[in-house]
Every structure is written in C-alpha cells, then in structure tokens.
Design an enzyme around this catalytic site. Structure first.
Site, PDB file in Angstrom:
ATOM      1  N   GLY A  34      55.908   7.512  18.449  1.00  0.00           N
ATOM      2  CA  GLY A  34      56.881   6.497  18.064  1.00  0.00           C
ATOM      3  C   GLY A  34      57.927   6.355  19.151  1.00  0.00           C
ATOM      4  O   GLY A  34      57.938   7.111  20.128  1.00  0.00           O
ATOM      5  N   SER A  41      60.651  14.213  16.607  1.00  0.00           N
ATOM      6  CA  SER A  41      60.930  15.653  16.704  1.00  0.00           C
ATOM      7  C   SER A  41      61.527  16.191  15.409  1.00  0.00           C
ATOM      8  O   SER A  41      61.171  17.286  14.957  1.00  0.00           O
ATOM      9  CB  SER A  41      61.884  15.939  17.868  1.00  0.00           C
ATOM     10  OG  SER A  41      61.280  15.618  19.099  1.00  0.00           O
ATOM     11  N   SER A 108      54.241   8.951  23.669  1.00  0.00           N
ATOM     12  CA  SER A 108      52.836   8.608  23.951  1.00  0.00           C
ATOM     13  C   SER A 108      52.587   7.112  23.711  1.00  0.00           C
ATOM     14  O   SER A 108      51.912   6.745  22.762  1.00  0.00           O
ATOM     15  CB  SER A 108      51.873   9.468  23.129  1.00  0.00           C
ATOM     16  OG  SER A 108      52.224   9.587  21.769  1.00  0.00           O
TER      17      SER A 108
END
Length: 199
Positions: A34, A41, A108
């Site tokens: 995201g 996290s 990512s």
C-alpha cells in the site's frame, strides 16, 4: 560461463514440513502492500502480536528497517525498487522454509514484482494484503513528513506522487484503514487465516 554453473544445491536434513510440525502451524507470507502512510507497518505488527498470542512463530520485515541493513545499498529508482522486492521475496521464502509466518510491510508498487515473489512460493504460501487508503488520507497522516517533501520536489520518484503505485487486482485480503480501526483490520486478517486453516 554461468554464475551458477559450479554451485550445487545442498539438500538439508530437515524439511519445511518437519519445521512446521514442530511449530504446530503452517508457514506463509503475509505481504502488506500500500501507499506510504496507509498503515502497512502498524497493521503488520499488530497482526504479528495477535499471531504471537496464538503461539505462532512470526517475524516482521519492514521496508524502512530493511533499508538500514540488507538493502542499504539500494535507492528508489525503478530498478532499485525491483531489486529491493526481489531480495525480500527470497528472504521471505527462507522464513517460510523455516516454518515461520513472515509479515512484510513494503510499498512494493509494481504488480510484476509482487507476482515474482508469489511465484517463488508454493500455492497458499503468499497472501497479498492490500492496505487500501486514499492518497489524500495518507497525505493528511504523513507520519514521516515524506509527502510534504515529495510535493516540494525534495524527494524524487515518490510513490503516488511522482512514481506510480499499481494496486493489486486480486489480493487475498483488502483492508481499508481509513474506514476501520487497526483492531478491526487485524481481525479481518486473522479471520482469513483461520478460514483457510493456516493458524
């Protein structure tokens, strides 16, 4: 001559199944993806804590933390981002082989890179968790002050501003951190794992 021509795989005395049996649970990757500030996290660590309460062996790989060590030689160009994710994919595979649950919190941004990691693992070992949050909300949160710097042009190639983020098309789990509490998002992930009999 190939780089790998003189390298031979050494078969280990213990298997992934041996280690899973010792741990008394399956091993897999929870891949949180995201935008910066979406809560990856925070949710990943909260899920890890919940799994720990359920006696699961876990480890969180956090994007910022990894760039302090293993990937400190990488920048934020498209190629470096790809290499960042490739390395984490390989490390995640080792954790899965060790019989543990690994939770990764990385932006990512590219579909291709996430698909590459999925391809490293067996079916059901890669669980993509899309931490969905509008960029407007991420900018309001801006816990590290990165969006402000990106808007000022201080940080080039910033995901969502000057570099693209490709949303997952078929994630196993989608959590909307702008609509639900951390606890509710955690429960959504845990419910999925229980439904699939992974924990």
């Amino acid at each position: 001559m190939s780089k790998n021509e003189n390298i031979v795989w050494h078969q280990a005395s213990l298997t992934k199944e041996d280690r899973r049996n010792l741990n008394n649970h399956q091993s897999f990757v929870l891949w949180f993806t995201g935008l910066s500030g979406s809560g990856k996290s925070t949710v990943a660590n909260a899920v890890a804590s919940k799994l720990h309460e359920l006696s699961a062996r876990t480890y969180v790989l956090d994007g910022d933390n990894i760039r302090h060590g293993l990937n400190k030689d990488l920048g934020f160009s498209d190629n470096d981002r790809k290499e960042n994710i490739r390395r984490i994919g390989e490390v995640s595979k080792l954790f899965v082989d060790s019989g543990q649950v690994v939770l990764t919190a990385f932006i990512s941004p590219f579909q291709e890179d996430r698909a590459l990691v999925r391809g490293l693992l067996d079916e059901s070992e890669f669980i993509e968790v899309f931490v969905k949050c509008p960029i407007e909300e991420c900018e309001v949160r801006d816990p590290k002050g990165l969006y402000v710097k990106a808007r000022q042009g201080i940080i080039p190639e910033f995901t969502g501003i000057s570099s693209p983020y490709e949303e997952p098309t078929q994630p196993e789990v989608t959590i909307e951190t702008n609509k639900f509490s951390i606890e509710e998002c955690v429960e959504q992930v845990i419910s999925y794992l229980k439904e699939k009999e992974l924990v």
